[in-house]
Design an enzyme around this catalytic site. Structure first.
Site, short mmCIF file in Angstrom:
data_model
loop_
_atom_site.label_atom_id
_atom_site.label_comp_id
_atom_site.label_asym_id
_atom_site.label_seq_id
_atom_site.Cartn_x
_atom_site.Cartn_y
_atom_site.Cartn_z
N HIS A 1 0.91 -1.23 -0.02
CA HIS A 1 0.11 -0.14 -0.03
C HIS A 1 0.98 1.27 -0.06
O HIS A 1 0.69 2.17 -0.85
CB HIS A 1 -0.95 0.05 1.11
CG HIS A 1 -1.89 1.31 1.32
ND1 HIS A 1 -2.93 1.57 1.15
CD2 HIS A 1 -1.31 2.39 1.82
CE1 HIS A 1 -3.51 2.49 1.34
NE2 HIS A 1 -2.64 3.30 1.90
N GLU A 2 1.73 1.44 0.94
CA GLU A 2 2.49 2.54 1.16
C GLU A 2 3.50 2.71 -0.15
O GLU A 2 3.82 3.93 -0.55
CB GLU A 2 3.23 2.81 2.37
CG GLU A 2 2.36 2.56 3.77
CD GLU A 2 1.51 3.57 3.86
OE1 GLU A 2 1.69 4.83 3.06
OE2 GLU A 2 0.51 3.61 4.52
N HIS B 1 1.66 4.57 -2.79
CA HIS B 1 1.76 6.28 -2.61
C HIS B 1 3.36 6.46 -3.21
O HIS B 1 3.21 7.54 -4.01
CB HIS B 1 1.66 6.39 -1.01
CG HIS B 1 0.31 6.27 -0.72
ND1 HIS B 1 -0.67 7.02 -1.16
CD2 HIS B 1 -0.10 5.96 0.51
CE1 HIS B 1 -1.65 6.89 -0.22
NE2 HIS B 1 -1.56 6.29 0.81
N HIS C 1 3.40 6.81 -6.94
CA HIS C 1 2.69 7.98 -7.43
C HIS C 1 3.55 9.25 -7.32
O HIS C 1 3.49 10.24 -8.12
CB HIS C 1 1.37 8.40 -6.44
CG HIS C 1 0.22 9.35 -6.76
ND1 HIS C 1 -0.69 9.18 -6.22
CD2 HIS C 1 0.17 9.60 -8.28
CE1 HIS C 1 -1.75 10.17 -6.95
NE2 HIS C 1 -1.12 10.22 -8.27
ZN LIG Z 1 -2.69 5.36 2.22
#
Ligand SMILES: [Zn+2]
Length: 706
Positions: A495-496, A499, A502
């Site tokens: 998940h991290e 980010h 991105h």
């Molecule tokens: Zn998040």
């Protein structure tokens, strides 16, 4: 999550960069006086902060000076005699506040992940100052006049698309912040903003006290049967006469899953439920005042309610759209939760009990159902999830297959703590991509949860490549033992890094439009999307290797993990929707409505949306301890988590039907979505990539609700 911004988002967008002469002179002076490294740009690779030389005492003077420098820069733009142009107004504002931006980026990273008393004091002192900085910019009449002049004739300015977007973005922020109000109303607005800042800080502090005071002490060991021994050892009271169990921020408490004694479960649950609606730590008066001021602020700005004002730049756009989204989910979620409740009730019966399921029983018996149904034991899978394997052979491997990127550890870059590691990332052709810091282990100086942010933001304006960190809270193993992760922790790591991608793929001219600077209900999309690769067969087989035997994870275990992924999803979605609904209802009240009783409002709000049909499924947060919306930045925004969940399942569905994990698919996603920052209309960007608007069905399917 993406790290919560400690002051208004609007302020962060403009505390960008400054290269005025005034600044460089001053910084030289300051440098020789105090040797405060924050006053100048880092000379390390990628402009990485030099943690071997930055001291805790450096932050306050750097940030205060940064605030002054930006004030001067903003006044110079606002009071300029020259005709407004893109360069002397929009670009000049974008470039203002370089020192403030640089020092606060580093400061807030440390304040969250490695804090101490010095940093805490600075944090408290800076909060109102940074909020006022926001008003200083966005309620400045002369400055807004110049932006309006440009905005009104934007088509004749012959700007490139990104510059035009920058102008529009600032203009909208001015409007949203209240720049169109009369001088008198602006003064009123500043009062409201100050009041809101004070009340949210007060809520946070009161809740912290409430959480601490709510900790439950058990004096009889029998009352704690089932609880992990090592855990209990760490919770022994100082006087040795019992065990004190601290409260987590949610309604449900982790220990309720293992506590065998029903009365103890009820005791712990009720302590959590009632933590902040009594005595000295009662937050109800703060809530009443806060929702009232927010409603008044919205009215002053010309809106029916706070949510309508706050949703303007999001994907959802209006409270009606959010409610429509909910109404499609509520019946499905509660029906599934009802079925789960029936199964649990049966389990209770099969254990020879005849009581009716209560919220404090749910997790204890649900865990039994899970074991029986899926035969999955966390301890069976952990040996296959060794931290370094998960990162390098899982997270990095998936990114290599999709985007071609490679990595190399950099031991020469100083870090702020010994557990932090630094990697340099490269493009497929060997070009540099950026620096990536991992700070994975829990410690007392770190806030709970997991997050990502930048030390350095990508921008072509300053020729900057991103420097990004991920923070998690994995228990640190003792001695030389390897860190073996739960599946949840594996998923969080993916998940991290979503980010982070991105941020790494950002390809913007201007820092305030770069990478993750997007709407709240979009920013969790790339991160949630990246979680999908954790269970992707080719990826899983590559990283899930037994740390002792080197054996690949057996298919049987993979199946168990997959099958159990839809377990308890009715409960989990219902508790989330209940929280999101409370948030929406608190922030759609009109300015003339007086709230008499917080608990009665909450009850009625859940009843109106039929989220109270299951007595055993309470909201994830009750109003009185809902810090996301009353202390954090998620007022009228808690729905974002479910919204981006819809996006990420829909997006993954596209990959599944187009060949899955391929370089081509990854490149297309990078080109059309991940690299675009905030330069496009997000809905249109998504639709152009996907070929249609997002659909809810893939999310329902993934949660086993369809
Ligand atoms: Zn998040």
């Amino acid at each position: 999550m993406k790290k919560a911004i400690p002051f208004l988002a609007l302020a962060l967008l403009v505390v960008a960069c400054n290269n005025s002469k005034e600044k460089s002179n001053q910084s030289k002076e300051q440098m020789s006086d105090t040797e405060n490294l924050l006053f100048s740009e880092s000379t390390l690779a990628y402009g990485a902060p030099d943690f071997s030389k930055i001291k805790d005492e450096d932050f306050k003077p750097a940030m205060l000076e940064g605030i002054e420098q930006q004030k001067k820069a903003v006044e110079a733009i606002a009071n300029s005699e020259e005709e407004p142009t893109f360069d002397n107004t929009v670009l000049a504002l974008e470039k203002s506040g370089e020192l403030l931006k640089r020092s606060s980026q580093i400061f807030y990273a440390l304040a969250a992940s490695n804090t101490n008393e010095t940093l805490q004091a600075v944090e408290e002192e800076m909060a109102p100052k940074l909020a006022a900085q926001n008003d200083m910019i966005y309620l400045n009449e002369n400055l807004f006049k110049r932006f309006k002049t440009l905005y009104d004739k934007n088509e004749s300015l012959s700007l490139d698309a990104e510059s035009l977007k920058l102008l529009e973005n600032y203009y909208e922020d001015f409007e949203i912040a209240g720049a169109n109000l009369s001088s008198e109303d602006k003064e009123k607005l500043k009062e409201y903003n100050e009041k809101i800042a004070t009340l949210t800080t007060k809520f946070g502090k009161t809740l912290l006290d409430a959480n601490n005071a709510g900790a439950v002490t058990f004096t009889n060991k029998e009352d704690l049967i089932g609880v992990d021994e090592d855990f209990l050892k760490s919770k022994e009271s100082k006087d040795g006469k019992g065990w004190t169990i601290p409260l987590q921020n949610t309604t449900q408490q982790p220990l309720l899953q293992s506590m065998e004694n029903r009365a103890s479960r009820e005791k712990l649950y009720m302590a959590a439920w009632n933590r902040a609606d009594q005595g000295a730590n009662d937050t109800r008066e703060i809530i009443k005042e806060l929702v009232e001021v927010r409603a008044q602020k919205a009215k002053l700005l010309g809106f029916k309610n706070y949510a309508e004002w706050s949703l303007q730049k999001t994907m959802a756009k209006t409270p009606e759209n959010v409610n429509k989204f909910f109404s499609g989910l509520i019946p499905t979620a509660t029906a599934k939760a009802q079925a789960e409740s029936d199964e649990i009730q049966k389990m209770i019966k099969s254990k020879g009990q005849d009581f009716t399921l209560e919220p404090w029983d749910w997790n204890y018996y649900a865990e039994m159902v899970r074991k029986e149904k899926y035969d999955l034991d966390e301890n069976q899978i952990k040996p296959y999830f060794e931290l370094n394997n998960v990162l390098e052979k899982g997270v990095f491997y998936a990114a290599n297959k999709l985007y071609g990127i490679t990595y190399k550890e950099r031991k020469d870059i100083p870090t702020y703590q010994e557990d932090v590691k630094v990697y340099e990332l490269f493009e497929e052709n060997g070009d540099q991509l950026g620096l990536f810091y991992t700070d994975y282990f829990a410690r007392p100086s770190k806030s709970g949860g997991a997050w990502m942010d930048n030390f350095v933001t990508q921008s072509k304006l300053y020729n900057k490549k991103p420097v990004i960190y991920n923070v998690l809270n994995i228990p640190k193993p003792v001695g030389n033992e390897p860190a073996l992760l739960t599946y949840d922790e594996v998923s969080t790591m993916f998940h991290e890094f979503g980010h982070a991608l991105h941020g790494f793929f950002a390809n913007q001219q201007y820092p305030s439009l770069s990478g993750t600077a997007v709407a709240r209900d979009f920013v969790e999309f790339p991160s949630q999307f990246n979680e999908n690769w954790a269970l992707y067969p080719d990826v899983l087989k590559n990283y899930a290797i037994h740390y002792k035997t080197g054996e690949q994870i057996p298919q049987e275990l993979i199946d168990k993990i997959k099958n159990s992924s839809t377990f308890n999803q009715g409960y989990s979605l219902t508790e989330n929707l209940a929280g999101s609904n409370l948030d929406m209802q608190w922030h759609t009240i009109s300015a003339d409505k007086k709230i008499e009783d917080v608990n009665a409002f909450e009850k009625e709000a859940l009843n109106r949306t039929k989220l109270d049909v299951l007595h055993a499924v309470p909201p994830r947060y009750r109003s009185t301890y809902f810090s996301h919306i009353f202390a954090g930045g998620y007022a009228a925004g808690y729905y974002s988590y479910s919204w981006t969940e819809m996006l990420h399942h829909d997006a993954y569905n596209w990959f599944e039907t187009h060949g899955g994990l391929t370089r081509e698919n990854g490149q297309r996603f990078r080109d059309m979505v991940l690299s675009r920052g905030n330069t496009l209309n997000l809905e249109k960007m998504y639709k152009d990539w996907r070929g249609s608007d997002p659909k809810i069905e893939p999310m329902l399917k993934a949660r086993g609700l369809k």
